[in-house]
Design a protein around this motif. Structure first.
Motif, PDB file in Angstrom:
ATOM      1  N   PRO A  29     -14.432  65.838  20.473  1.00  0.00           N
ATOM      2  CA  PRO A  29     -14.211  64.989  19.298  1.00  0.00           C
ATOM      3  C   PRO A  29     -12.834  64.339  19.407  1.00  0.00           C
ATOM      4  N   GLY A  32      -7.123  61.317  15.718  1.00  0.00           N
ATOM      5  CA  GLY A  32      -6.002  60.393  15.954  1.00  0.00           C
ATOM      6  C   GLY A  32      -5.622  60.272  17.421  1.00  0.00           C
ATOM      7  N   THR A  34      -3.439  62.042  19.014  1.00  0.00           N
ATOM      8  CA  THR A  34      -2.025  62.309  19.300  1.00  0.00           C
ATOM      9  C   THR A  34      -1.834  63.581  20.128  1.00  0.00           C
ATOM     10  N   ASP A  35      -2.736  64.525  20.025  1.00  0.00           N
ATOM     11  CA  ASP A  35      -2.720  65.693  20.912  1.00  0.00           C
ATOM     12  C   ASP A  35      -3.621  65.445  22.118  1.00  0.00           C
ATOM     13  N   THR A 110      -4.225  63.665  12.328  1.00  0.00           N
ATOM     14  CA  THR A 110      -5.039  64.121  11.188  1.00  0.00           C
ATOM     15  C   THR A 110      -4.884  65.619  10.941  1.00  0.00           C
TER      16      THR A 110
END
Ligand code: FAD
Length: 296
Positions: A29, A32, A34-35, A110
């Motif tokens: 999934p 955002g 960012t990770d 998120t």
């Protein structure tokens, strides 16, 4: 070179779950990113497909329903920071979101990604522990609810299995004289992962004793932890400074930090004592000042 061959843009949770379950181990999934973006770039993970959750309307929902604040998993840190739902007794979640990276990170990062990434240093999970949040998860076998206490299993391991998507985080809308706080120490003030962090929630009874207490800790164990023994030091007791210090000491006893590039374990324990005290003191002061309910 990236291994990602397919990008799926879906509009329903059912579609997302079906796509994720069909490509076990290969699909991830994406919220955002960012990770996940950093991990793909560093070749720590190599998904063959990404299923974007960003087009699923219910995951972007932030509302009060049935006495609970319901936060869709794709709600960003920035949206939480700016929502009046987190000005009152639930302000600790706003404080945690405000410390995540820079505003660019918070604009897309998120709450669901912060949880699923399962870093022990993540900022929102200690607060969600203190609030005793419930996570709504949808997977190939249907929906289920998991208490935040049961969500983290070990270092970067959660109860999520193939095909599972966090749909929402639910928090009781705090009634009465309640307050909360989040406190974090990093090597610098901004753009920093914590050396230690603490979230606290306190609801006071009419006689001034602590009717309800929640304490969550980050960066001091393999997972975010709930300091249940520290909570029981205060529950049913007056919120005196002496007892707040006793609760902080009990929280430190529950920590099992490691030495790493950010700090030695012994320093983490020392600062956790201070941070838990500060978080509790601030939560109690806010509860005593009479700020009530999530939206006030
Ligand atoms: C510069 C920078 C600074 C940062 N600073 C901080 C900080 O100070 N504090 C902090 O806590 N974090 C920090 N982070 C980490 C990151 O921003 C947060 O963890 C963020 O909340 C992740 O959310 P996301 O939507 O970007 O997740 P993504 O990167 O999209 O996903 C992260 C992981 O969760 C999975 N996932 C995402 N959503 C779901 C879902 N709904 N259900 C199931 N699985 C899901 C993904 O497959 C992936 O494995 C920082 C990151 C960067 C790049």
């Amino acid at each position: 070179m990236s291994s990602i061959a397919t990008f799926h843009d879906v509009t329903t949770l059912d579609e997302a779950v079906a796509l994720l379950a069909r490509a076990p181990g290969g699909a991830r999934p994406l919220a955002g990113g960012t990770d996940l973006g950093v991990q793909v770039r560093r070749r720590l993970v190599a998904p063959t497909a990404l299923v974007s959750l960003n087009g699923i309307p219910e995951l972007a929902r932030l509302a009060v329903a049935g006495g609970e604040v319901v936060i869709g998993s794709c709600v960003t840190h920035r949206s939480i920071e700016r929502s009046p739902l987190f000005n009152g007794a639930l302000i600790a979640l706003r404080e945690a979101c405000e410390t995540v990276g820079a505003v660019q990170t918070r604009n897309v990062g998120t709450i669901g990604g912060n949880l699923a990434n399962a870093s022990p240093a993540a900022d929102t999970p200690p607060v969600l522990m203190a609030f005793r949040a419930t996570l709504d998860i949808v997977g190939p076998d249907g929906p289920r609810s998991v208490g935040i206490d049961e969500f983290f299993l070990d270092y970067r391991k959660t109860v999520l299995t193939v095909g599972d998507v966090i749909a929402a985080v639910r928090i009781s809308d705090a009634n009465g004289a309640a307050g909360s706080a989040f406190v974090k120490l990093g090597r610098r003030r901004a753009m920093e992962i914590s050396i230690s962090c603490a979230g606290a929630f306190v609801r006071l009874a009419e006689d001034g004793t602590c009717a309800d207490v929640g304490i969550g800790l980050g960066s001091v164990a393999a997972t975010t932890i709930r300091a249940a023994e520290a909570e029981s030091v205060l529950r049913g007791q007056p919120a005196t400074d002496e007892l707040l210090h006793a609760a902080s000491a009990a929280a430190v006893a529950q920590c099992s930090p490691v030495d790493d590039v950010r700090a030695p374990a012994s320093y983490r324990q020392q600062v956790t004592d201070v941070l838990v005290y500060r978080a509790l003191r601030r939560a109690v002061d806010r509860a005593q000042s009479g700020v009530e309910g999530a939206a006030r």
